[in-house]
Design an enzyme around this catalytic site. Structure first.
Site, PDB file in Angstrom:
ATOM      1  CG  ASP A 120      -2.065   0.992   1.086  1.00 48.08           C
ATOM      2  OD1 ASP A 120      -3.218   0.549   0.969  1.00 48.08           O
ATOM      3  OD2 ASP A 120      -1.803   2.217   1.080  1.00 48.08           O
ATOM      4  CB  VAL A 149      -9.091   1.963  -4.765  1.00 44.05           C
ATOM      5  CG1 VAL A 149      -8.769   1.317  -6.108  1.00 44.05           C
ATOM      6  CG2 VAL A 149      -8.069   3.067  -4.455  1.00 44.05           C
ATOM      7  CG  HIS A 194      -8.601  -3.042  -2.379  1.00 43.44           C
ATOM      8  ND1 HIS A 194      -9.497  -2.305  -3.110  1.00 43.44           N
ATOM      9  CD2 HIS A 194      -8.453  -2.403  -1.202  1.00 43.44           C
ATOM     10  CE1 HIS A 194      -9.869  -1.254  -2.402  1.00 43.44           C
ATOM     11  NE2 HIS A 194      -9.254  -1.286  -1.224  1.00 43.44           N
TER      12      HIS A 194
HETATM   13  P1  5GP Z   1      -9.687   1.443   0.278  1.00 44.10           P
HETATM   14  O1  5GP Z   1      -9.853   2.606   1.202  1.00 44.10           O
HETATM   15  O2  5GP Z   1     -10.317   1.680  -1.087  1.00 44.10           O
HETATM   16  O3  5GP Z   1     -10.141   0.140   0.895  1.00 44.10           O
HETATM   17  O4  5GP Z   1      -8.137   1.249   0.098  1.00 44.10           O
HETATM   18  C1  5GP Z   1      -7.433   1.691  -1.007  1.00 44.10           C
HETATM   19  C2  5GP Z   1      -5.970   1.637  -0.638  1.00 44.10           C
HETATM   20  O5  5GP Z   1      -5.223   1.791  -1.811  1.00 44.10           O
HETATM   21  C3  5GP Z   1      -5.540   2.762   0.325  1.00 44.10           C
HETATM   22  O6  5GP Z   1      -4.997   2.193   1.509  1.00 44.10           O
HETATM   23  C4  5GP Z   1      -4.518   3.548  -0.476  1.00 44.10           C
HETATM   24  O7  5GP Z   1      -3.424   3.988   0.297  1.00 44.10           O
HETATM   25  C5  5GP Z   1      -4.085   2.549  -1.541  1.00 44.10           C
HETATM   26  N1  5GP Z   1      -3.711   3.157  -2.807  1.00 44.10           N
HETATM   27  C6  5GP Z   1      -4.376   4.128  -3.493  1.00 44.10           C
HETATM   28  N2  5GP Z   1      -3.746   4.431  -4.646  1.00 44.10           N
HETATM   29  C7  5GP Z   1      -2.641   3.626  -4.679  1.00 44.10           C
HETATM   30  C8  5GP Z   1      -1.580   3.488  -5.621  1.00 44.10           C
HETATM   31  O8  5GP Z   1      -1.514   4.147  -6.653  1.00 44.10           O
HETATM   32  N3  5GP Z   1      -0.617   2.563  -5.337  1.00 44.10           N
HETATM   33  C9  5GP Z   1      -0.647   1.816  -4.189  1.00 44.10           C
HETATM   34  N4  5GP Z   1       0.357   0.952  -4.009  1.00 44.10           N
HETATM   35  N5  5GP Z   1      -1.634   1.922  -3.279  1.00 44.10           N
HETATM   36  C10 5GP Z   1      -2.616   2.822  -3.517  1.00 44.10           C
END
Ligand code: 5GP
Ligand code: ZN
Length: 108
Positions: free
Chosen positions: A31, A97, A101
């Protein structure tokens, strides 16, 4: 594949990421804004918006995600101390996102 999806871009190799696993149906990368000493995202190659959008046929992918998270936890040396596996679902559930995931969080 969805054009503007950041995880699809990572999977296609258009955006860089620190991969820890690259498999046939699932990948895993660190992440970018870790919330734990070890914070890895386990992501299916197939673009699925969230848990809400799973088809019955996708259960094999979800099983692979969870199995792979366990294997990665062992590889990262955090299986003994323990870890969390988290699916955030839609905005109210903390999802930002919209490509399915699984968060692997541990190393405390
Ligand atoms: P969500 O809140 O959607 O469950 O988690 C999305 C995760 O994706 C977040 O923890 C965020 O830091 C991570 N994330 C967002 N954009 C990117 C990216 O471009 N690369 C990586 N490696 N992680 C990302
Ligand atoms: Zn996607």
């Amino acid at each position: 594949m969805v054009e503007a999806c950041v995880f699809c871009q990572i999977i296609r190799g258009e955006k860089s990421a620190d991969f820890v696993y690259d498999g046939e149906s699932v990948v895993a990368f660190k992440d970018i804004r870790p919330h734990a000493p070890v914070h890895i995202l386990v992501v299916p190659r197939k673009h699925i918006r969230s848990i809400n959008d799973l088809l019955e046929a996708d259960t094999i992918i979800v099983g692979e995600m969870i199995f792979r998270a366990g294997e990665i936890a062992k590889g990262q040396g955090i299986s003994g101390t323990g870890y969390k596996l988290v699916y955030n679902v839609e905005r109210g559930g903390g999802q930002f996102v919209f490509h399915l995931h699984l968060h692997l969080l541990g190393g405390w």
